[in-house]
Design a protein around this motif. Structure first.
Motif, PDB file in Angstrom:
ATOM      1  N   GLY A  16       0.813  -1.214   0.000  1.00 40.22           N
ATOM      2  CA  GLY A  16       0.000   0.000   0.000  1.00 40.22           C
ATOM      3  C   GLY A  16       0.840   1.254   0.000  1.00 40.22           C
ATOM      4  N   CYS A  17       1.956   1.237   0.687  1.00 38.03           N
ATOM      5  CA  CYS A  17       2.802   2.424   0.763  1.00 38.03           C
ATOM      6  C   CYS A  17       3.652   2.594  -0.490  1.00 38.03           C
ATOM      7  CB  CYS A  17       3.712   2.346   1.978  1.00 38.03           C
ATOM      8  SG  CYS A  17       2.810   2.433   3.535  1.00 38.03           S
ATOM      9  N   ALA A  18       3.975   1.518  -1.156  1.00 36.19           N
ATOM     10  CA  ALA A  18       4.856   1.584  -2.315  1.00 36.19           C
ATOM     11  C   ALA A  18       4.127   2.023  -3.578  1.00 36.19           C
ATOM     12  CB  ALA A  18       5.513   0.227  -2.544  1.00 36.19           C
ATOM     13  N   GLU A  19       2.834   1.847  -3.614  1.00 33.85           N
ATOM     14  CA  GLU A  19       2.078   2.137  -4.827  1.00 33.85           C
ATOM     15  C   GLU A  19       1.871   3.640  -4.989  1.00 33.85           C
ATOM     16  OE1 GLU A  19      -2.397   1.348  -6.337  1.00 33.85           O
ATOM     17  OE2 GLU A  19      -1.383  -0.289  -5.325  1.00 33.85           O
ATOM     18  N   LYS A  20       2.139   4.134  -6.189  1.00 28.80           N
ATOM     19  CA  LYS A  20       1.879   5.537  -6.494  1.00 28.80           C
ATOM     20  C   LYS A  20       0.421   5.680  -6.869  1.00 28.80           C
ATOM     21  CE  LYS A  20       5.623   8.281  -7.534  1.00 28.80           C
ATOM     22  NZ  LYS A  20       5.767   9.544  -8.115  1.00 28.80           N
ATOM     23  N   ASN A  21      -0.137   6.813  -6.507  1.00 30.48           N
ATOM     24  CA  ASN A  21      -1.525   7.077  -6.867  1.00 30.48           C
ATOM     25  C   ASN A  21      -1.612   7.367  -8.352  1.00 30.48           C
ATOM     26  OD1 ASN A  21      -2.687   6.820  -4.314  1.00 30.48           O
ATOM     27  ND2 ASN A  21      -2.061   8.884  -3.756  1.00 30.48           N
ATOM     28  N   PRO A  22      -2.607   6.811  -9.019  1.00 31.66           N
ATOM     29  CA  PRO A  22      -2.762   7.096 -10.450  1.00 31.66           C
ATOM     30  C   PRO A  22      -3.240   8.531 -10.648  1.00 31.66           C
ATOM     31  CG  PRO A  22      -4.584   5.771  -9.655  1.00 31.66           C
ATOM     32  CD  PRO A  22      -3.606   5.890  -8.524  1.00 31.66           C
ATOM     33  N   LYS A  23      -2.897   9.075 -11.795  1.00 34.97           N
ATOM     34  CA  LYS A  23      -3.282  10.444 -12.118  1.00 34.97           C
ATOM     35  C   LYS A  23      -4.794  10.482 -12.365  1.00 34.97           C
ATOM     36  CE  LYS A  23      -1.778  14.186 -15.112  1.00 34.97           C
ATOM     37  NZ  LYS A  23      -0.834  14.555 -16.167  1.00 34.97           N
ATOM     38  N   PRO A  24      -5.533  11.297 -11.585  1.00 32.97           N
ATOM     39  CA  PRO A  24      -6.983  11.359 -11.783  1.00 32.97           C
ATOM     40  C   PRO A  24      -7.340  12.020 -13.115  1.00 32.97           C
ATOM     41  CG  PRO A  24      -6.311  12.577  -9.799  1.00 32.97           C
ATOM     42  CD  PRO A  24      -5.086  12.101 -10.474  1.00 32.97           C
ATOM     43  N   LYS A  25      -8.526  11.668 -13.633  1.00 34.62           N
ATOM     44  CA  LYS A  25      -8.978  12.239 -14.906  1.00 34.62           C
ATOM     45  C   LYS A  25      -9.170  13.745 -14.806  1.00 34.62           C
ATOM     46  CE  LYS A  25     -11.813   8.273 -15.659  1.00 34.62           C
ATOM     47  NZ  LYS A  25     -13.167   7.814 -15.901  1.00 34.62           N
ATOM     48  N   ASP A  26      -9.721  14.183 -13.687  1.00 37.82           N
ATOM     49  CA  ASP A  26     -10.012  15.606 -13.502  1.00 37.82           C
ATOM     50  C   ASP A  26      -8.978  16.279 -12.599  1.00 37.82           C
ATOM     51  OD1 ASP A  26     -10.727  14.272 -11.224  1.00 37.82           O
ATOM     52  OD2 ASP A  26     -12.701  15.181 -11.049  1.00 37.82           O
ATOM     53  N   LEU A  27      -7.698  15.982 -12.825  1.00 36.61           N
ATOM     54  CA  LEU A  27      -6.608  16.511 -12.012  1.00 36.61           C
ATOM     55  C   LEU A  27      -6.561  18.034 -12.091  1.00 36.61           C
ATOM     56  CD1 LEU A  27      -4.047  15.847 -10.292  1.00 36.61           C
ATOM     57  CD2 LEU A  27      -2.767  15.933 -12.444  1.00 36.61           C
ATOM     58  N   ILE A  28      -6.475  18.662 -10.946  1.00 29.23           N
ATOM     59  CA  ILE A  28      -6.302  20.112 -10.875  1.00 29.23           C
ATOM     60  C   ILE A  28      -4.841  20.401 -11.207  1.00 29.23           C
ATOM     61  CG2 ILE A  28      -6.367  22.108  -9.339  1.00 29.23           C
ATOM     62  CD1 ILE A  28      -8.471  20.554  -7.667  1.00 29.23           C
TER      63      ILE A  28
END
Length: 135
Positions: A16-28
């Protein structure tokens, strides 16, 4: 069984800590996110200094931010999660925010000093009122 459970928990934590968050579709955008976080910082400072002002006027900082930037809470949360998942980039954003706050503080302090240095001018034209009592 306890050992298996312990290894499972440790494995989940590492995964859980190693995984990067995916780029959201509606990224600010990073610039807008910086602006939003800066505004939130200022609003929080104001709220901490004068809580009653917010209560009396029913001011809700989060609603104000969402309206100002045309975003919703989910978009903000997912974008914020994405940016904080990259510690180096997040540190740069926060450093720029801190620099802006410090710059504005210096400006405010210098204006305060200028205001205090102004000579006090007494208004000689204002009428003096005497209170007369009837005996």
């Amino acid at each position: 069984m306890k050992r298996l459970f312990t290894y499972l928990i440790i494995g989940l934590l590492i995964w859980g800590c190693a995984e990067k968050n995916p780029k959201p579709k509606d990224l600010i955008s990073e610039k807008n996110m910086e602006e939003i976080l800066y505004d939130l910082t200022l609003l929080q400072a104001i709220r901490n200094n004068n809580y009653m002002l917010f209560e009396q006027n029913n001011i809700q900082p989060d609603v104000y931010i969402y309206q100002k930037y045309g975003i919703d809470s989910l978009q903000f949360a997912s974008s914020h999660k994405y940016y904080i998942s990259d510690p180096e980039n997040n540190k740069k954003i926060l450093t720029r925010i801190i620099d802006r706050v410090n710059e504005n503080k210096k400006t405010a302090d210098s204006l305060k000093v200028k205001e205090e240095e102004k000579p006090v001018v007494k208004d000689s034209l204002s009428p003096k009122v005497k209170i007369l009592r009837k005996s």
